[in-house]
Design a protein around this motif. Structure first.
Motif, PDB file in Angstrom:
ATOM      1  N   LEU A   1      78.898 -31.880  21.166  1.00 49.11           N
ATOM      2  CA  LEU A   1      77.569 -32.176  20.622  1.00 49.11           C
ATOM      3  C   LEU A   1      76.815 -33.138  21.529  1.00 49.11           C
ATOM      4  N   HIS A   2      77.526 -34.119  22.074  1.00 53.68           N
ATOM      5  CA  HIS A   2      76.897 -35.091  22.976  1.00 53.68           C
ATOM      6  C   HIS A   2      76.368 -34.391  24.233  1.00 53.68           C
ATOM      7  N   VAL A   3      77.140 -33.469  24.789  1.00 54.76           N
ATOM      8  CA  VAL A   3      76.697 -32.707  25.962  1.00 54.76           C
ATOM      9  C   VAL A   3      75.432 -31.932  25.624  1.00 54.76           C
ATOM     10  N   LYS A   4      75.408 -31.275  24.468  1.00 55.82           N
ATOM     11  CA  LYS A   4      74.227 -30.515  24.072  1.00 55.82           C
ATOM     12  C   LYS A   4      73.004 -31.421  23.915  1.00 55.82           C
ATOM     13  N   GLU A   5      73.202 -32.621  23.375  1.00 54.39           N
ATOM     14  CA  GLU A   5      72.105 -33.577  23.230  1.00 54.39           C
ATOM     15  C   GLU A   5      71.608 -34.050  24.591  1.00 54.39           C
TER      16      GLU A   5
ATOM     17  N   TYR B   1      83.557 -24.657  22.637  1.00 57.25           N
ATOM     18  CA  TYR B   1      83.009 -25.091  21.352  1.00 57.25           C
ATOM     19  C   TYR B   1      81.486 -24.988  21.229  1.00 57.25           C
ATOM     20  N   LYS B   2      80.762 -24.847  22.342  1.00 55.98           N
ATOM     21  CA  LYS B   2      79.303 -25.008  22.318  1.00 55.98           C
ATOM     22  C   LYS B   2      78.578 -24.061  21.363  1.00 55.98           C
ATOM     23  N   ASP B   3      79.048 -22.835  21.217  1.00 53.42           N
ATOM     24  CA  ASP B   3      78.361 -21.889  20.341  1.00 53.42           C
ATOM     25  C   ASP B   3      78.811 -21.982  18.890  1.00 53.42           C
ATOM     26  N   GLY B   4      79.813 -22.783  18.621  1.00 55.50           N
ATOM     27  CA  GLY B   4      80.337 -22.879  17.262  1.00 55.50           C
ATOM     28  C   GLY B   4      79.994 -24.158  16.543  1.00 55.50           C
ATOM     29  N   ILE B   5      79.337 -25.096  17.222  1.00 55.99           N
ATOM     30  CA  ILE B   5      79.014 -26.374  16.585  1.00 55.99           C
ATOM     31  C   ILE B   5      77.538 -26.688  16.797  1.00 55.99           C
ATOM     32  N   HIS B   6      76.857 -26.994  15.699  1.00 55.82           N
ATOM     33  CA  HIS B   6      75.434 -27.314  15.731  1.00 55.82           C
ATOM     34  C   HIS B   6      75.159 -28.407  14.716  1.00 55.82           C
ATOM     35  N   GLN B   7      74.180 -29.233  15.016  1.00 57.16           N
ATOM     36  CA  GLN B   7      73.742 -30.191  14.008  1.00 57.16           C
ATOM     37  C   GLN B   7      73.011 -29.419  12.923  1.00 57.16           C
ATOM     38  N   VAL B   8      73.126 -29.846  11.694  1.00 56.18           N
ATOM     39  CA  VAL B   8      72.524 -29.129  10.574  1.00 56.18           C
ATOM     40  C   VAL B   8      71.020 -29.001  10.757  1.00 56.18           C
ATOM     41  N   ASN B   9      70.324 -30.064  11.159  1.00 52.54           N
ATOM     42  CA  ASN B   9      68.876 -29.978  11.317  1.00 52.54           C
ATOM     43  C   ASN B   9      68.488 -29.024  12.441  1.00 52.54           C
ATOM     44  N   GLN B  10      69.335 -28.813  13.429  1.00 54.80           N
ATOM     45  CA  GLN B  10      69.059 -27.861  14.507  1.00 54.80           C
ATOM     46  C   GLN B  10      69.082 -26.440  13.967  1.00 54.80           C
ATOM     47  N   LEU B  11      70.000 -26.128  13.068  1.00 51.06           N
ATOM     48  CA  LEU B  11      70.058 -24.789  12.497  1.00 51.06           C
ATOM     49  C   LEU B  11      68.790 -24.484  11.714  1.00 51.06           C
ATOM     50  N   ASP B  12      68.245 -25.494  11.015  1.00 49.52           N
ATOM     51  CA  ASP B  12      67.017 -25.298  10.265  1.00 49.52           C
ATOM     52  C   ASP B  12      65.864 -24.929  11.183  1.00 49.52           C
ATOM     53  N   ARG B  13      65.831 -25.454  12.396  1.00 50.54           N
ATOM     54  CA  ARG B  13      64.736 -25.228  13.318  1.00 50.54           C
ATOM     55  C   ARG B  13      64.843 -23.900  14.050  1.00 50.54           C
ATOM     56  N   GLU B  14      65.925 -23.207  13.890  1.00 43.46           N
ATOM     57  CA  GLU B  14      66.137 -22.023  14.696  1.00 43.46           C
ATOM     58  C   GLU B  14      65.905 -20.717  13.941  1.00 43.46           C
ATOM     59  N   ARG B  15      65.171 -20.755  12.856  1.00 39.04           N
ATOM     60  CA  ARG B  15      64.869 -19.523  12.135  1.00 39.04           C
ATOM     61  C   ARG B  15      63.662 -18.861  12.790  1.00 39.04           C
ATOM     62  N   LEU B  16      63.890 -17.732  13.402  1.00 36.14           N
ATOM     63  CA  LEU B  16      62.836 -17.024  14.117  1.00 36.14           C
ATOM     64  C   LEU B  16      62.590 -15.672  13.475  1.00 36.14           C
TER      65      LEU B  16
END
Length: 145
Positions: free
Chosen positions: A21-25, A52-67
């Motif tokens: 998660l830190h790397v993604k940030e 792990y990169k595709d399997g872990i997301h911050q919850v608020n990031q998932l909310d922003r990704e509805r396209l």
């Protein structure tokens, strides 16, 4: 097999997950320009990050990704696309891409990619509102993600 998701407190996550998660940030925030640079800063191997990169997301990031991708058939008149874009913005949508064909026989096809996590209403409400705009002949949802 259906994917299952869990919500977990940060303090119980393994170190490799937290570092991923830190790397993604770091990458998203521009503090690191490459994955190599970010994993070095975070202290994790590239292989662990990619695992792990595709399997872990911050919850608020998932909310922003509805396209959603919309296809609209618009009359070739001044202001029609402007009204469509304004309605999407007023509804809480964020237009990410616009592709418009050259008008033929008085109509043009417009394909919009819209981020929908902050819509004030359901998607069906937005599409119904778009269909009621003068000059909009057709609205079709062609993709959701």
């Amino acid at each position: 097999m259906k994917e299952r998701y869990y919500l977990a407190r940060e303090d119980i996550l393994p170190e490799a997950i937290l570092k991923t998660l830190h790397v993604k940030e770091l990458l998203a925030g521009g503090q690191a320009k490459t994955v190599n640079e970010a994993v070095a800063i975070a202290g994790i191997s590239r292989s662990a990050f990619y695992k792990y990169k595709d399997g872990i997301h911050q919850v608020n990031q998932l909310d922003r990704e509805r396209l959603v991708t919309l296809s609209l058939l618009l009359e070739h008149r001044a202001g029609v696309l402007f009204k469509v874009l304004g309605l999407i913005a007023e509804s809480g949508g964020n237009v990410l891409t616009i592709n418009q064909s050259i008008p033929l026989q008085g109509t043009a096809n417009v394909v919009l990619s819209v981020e929908t996590s902050r819509l004030h209403d359901e998607l069906s409400g937005l599409t119904a509102a778009l269909e009621s705009v003068a000059g909009v002949s057709r609205v079709v949802v062609i993709g959701q993600g």
